[in-house]
Design a protein around this motif. Structure first.
Motif, PDB file in Angstrom:
ATOM      1  N   LEU A  39       0.770  -1.191  -0.065  1.00 12.38           N
ATOM      2  CA  LEU A  39      -0.039   0.139  -0.112  1.00 12.38           C
ATOM      3  C   LEU A  39       0.944   1.442   0.017  1.00 12.38           C
ATOM      4  CD1 LEU A  39      -2.759   1.328   0.144  1.00 12.38           C
ATOM      5  CD2 LEU A  39      -2.701   1.150   2.679  1.00 12.38           C
ATOM      6  N   ILE A  40       1.712   1.324   0.659  1.00 11.02           N
ATOM      7  CA  ILE A  40       2.739   2.447   0.826  1.00 11.02           C
ATOM      8  C   ILE A  40       3.593   2.602  -0.417  1.00 11.02           C
ATOM      9  CG2 ILE A  40       5.023   3.528   1.999  1.00 11.02           C
ATOM     10  CD1 ILE A  40       3.562   2.086   4.682  1.00 11.02           C
ATOM     11  N   GLU A  41       4.181   1.416  -1.088  1.00 15.21           N
ATOM     12  CA  GLU A  41       4.514   1.337  -2.267  1.00 15.21           C
ATOM     13  C   GLU A  41       3.606   2.060  -3.311  1.00 15.21           C
ATOM     14  OE1 GLU A  41       7.625  -2.051  -4.020  1.00 15.21           O
ATOM     15  OE2 GLU A  41       5.611  -2.399  -4.287  1.00 15.21           O
ATOM     16  N   PHE A  42       2.439   1.663  -3.435  1.00 11.41           N
ATOM     17  CA  PHE A  42       1.393   2.210  -4.326  1.00 11.41           C
ATOM     18  C   PHE A  42       1.141   3.824  -4.161  1.00 11.41           C
ATOM     19  CE2 PHE A  42      -2.990   3.908  -4.528  1.00 11.41           C
ATOM     20  CZ  PHE A  42      -3.166   3.671  -5.748  1.00 11.41           C
ATOM     21  N   ILE A  43       0.971   4.062  -2.961  1.00 11.15           N
ATOM     22  CA  ILE A  43       0.881   5.708  -2.638  1.00 11.15           C
ATOM     23  C   ILE A  43       2.005   6.366  -3.058  1.00 11.15           C
ATOM     24  CG2 ILE A  43       0.939   7.443  -0.676  1.00 11.15           C
ATOM     25  CD1 ILE A  43      -0.624   5.230   0.881  1.00 11.15           C
ATOM     26  N   TYR A  44       3.301   5.641  -2.885  1.00  5.63           N
ATOM     27  CA  TYR A  44       4.415   6.503  -3.454  1.00  5.63           C
ATOM     28  C   TYR A  44       4.653   6.547  -5.005  1.00  5.63           C
ATOM     29  CZ  TYR A  44       9.473   7.555  -4.309  1.00  5.63           C
ATOM     30  OH  TYR A  44      10.484   8.112  -4.838  1.00  5.63           O
ATOM     31  N   ALA A  45       4.068   5.521  -5.505  1.00  6.30           N
ATOM     32  CA  ALA A  45       3.940   5.279  -7.269  1.00  6.30           C
ATOM     33  C   ALA A  45       2.891   6.262  -7.626  1.00  6.30           C
ATOM     34  CB  ALA A  45       3.728   4.018  -7.549  1.00  6.30           C
TER      35      ALA A  45
END
Length: 172
Positions: free
Chosen positions: A159-165
């Motif tokens: 989820l954090i990786e998605f938010i960053y992307a």
């Protein structure tokens, strides 16, 4: 898959509410720490390894690729991957391999195959995913005694990786 139905059912047999809350909390914290480590230290290390030693994925190519199809990235990486991968690797494979080969080999083999599953990120990404994330998720599985904590960690990381992307896509 019906052959593994008992293992899947056992993997997702939820503990009492207070332990479930504790497992989820621990998992979310570990996943957030993994995400921060990845974004600030491991991703730059990954690019350095790709530039120094080469890879079949060009340095810096992973983030633009995933953020180009952000909706698919969310569905596949945030919603489906934690559920499917934790069920398969920690819920089914680790218990079965532990029975036949012992805990050490169960962790090693599941980390190797977890890393290989992340082939699209390149050789160094497979190594980092297998060792760092796969190792952390396996450790959580043994420590907490089930898949709930590694699932929560995997979910938080992705989820954090998605938010960053997503944020990076909107900045471009």
């Amino acid at each position: 898959m019906t052959r593994f139905a008992p293992q899947v059912k056992a993997a997702w047999l939820l503990p009492n509410p207070s332990k479930a809350f504790s497992d989820i909390t621990v998992g979310l914290l570990v996943g957030a720490l993994l995400a921060i480590s990845y974004l600030y230290w491991l991703a730059p290390l990954l690019e350095t390894l790709q530039r120094t030693f080469g890879d079949f994925v060009p340095p810096g190519a992973v983030l633009p690729t995933v953020s180009s199809s952000i909706v698919l990235f969310f569905i596949a990486n945030v919603l489906l991957a934690p559920l499917v991968e934790e069920t398969l690797y920690r819920g089914i494979a680790i218990p079965l391999l532990t029975t036949h080969l012992g805990a050490l080999w169960a962790v090693v083999l599941t980390c190797v195959f977890f890393g290989l599953l992340h082939w699209a990120g390149g050789l160094w990404y497979m190594l980092l995913a297998g060792v760092v994330a796969g190792g952390a998720f396996a450790g959580l599985f043994y420590w907490r005694g089930g898949v709930l904590a590694p699932f929560a960690a995997h979910f938080a990381l992705n989820l954090i990786e998605f938010i960053y992307a997503w944020h990076a896509q909107n900045q471009a």
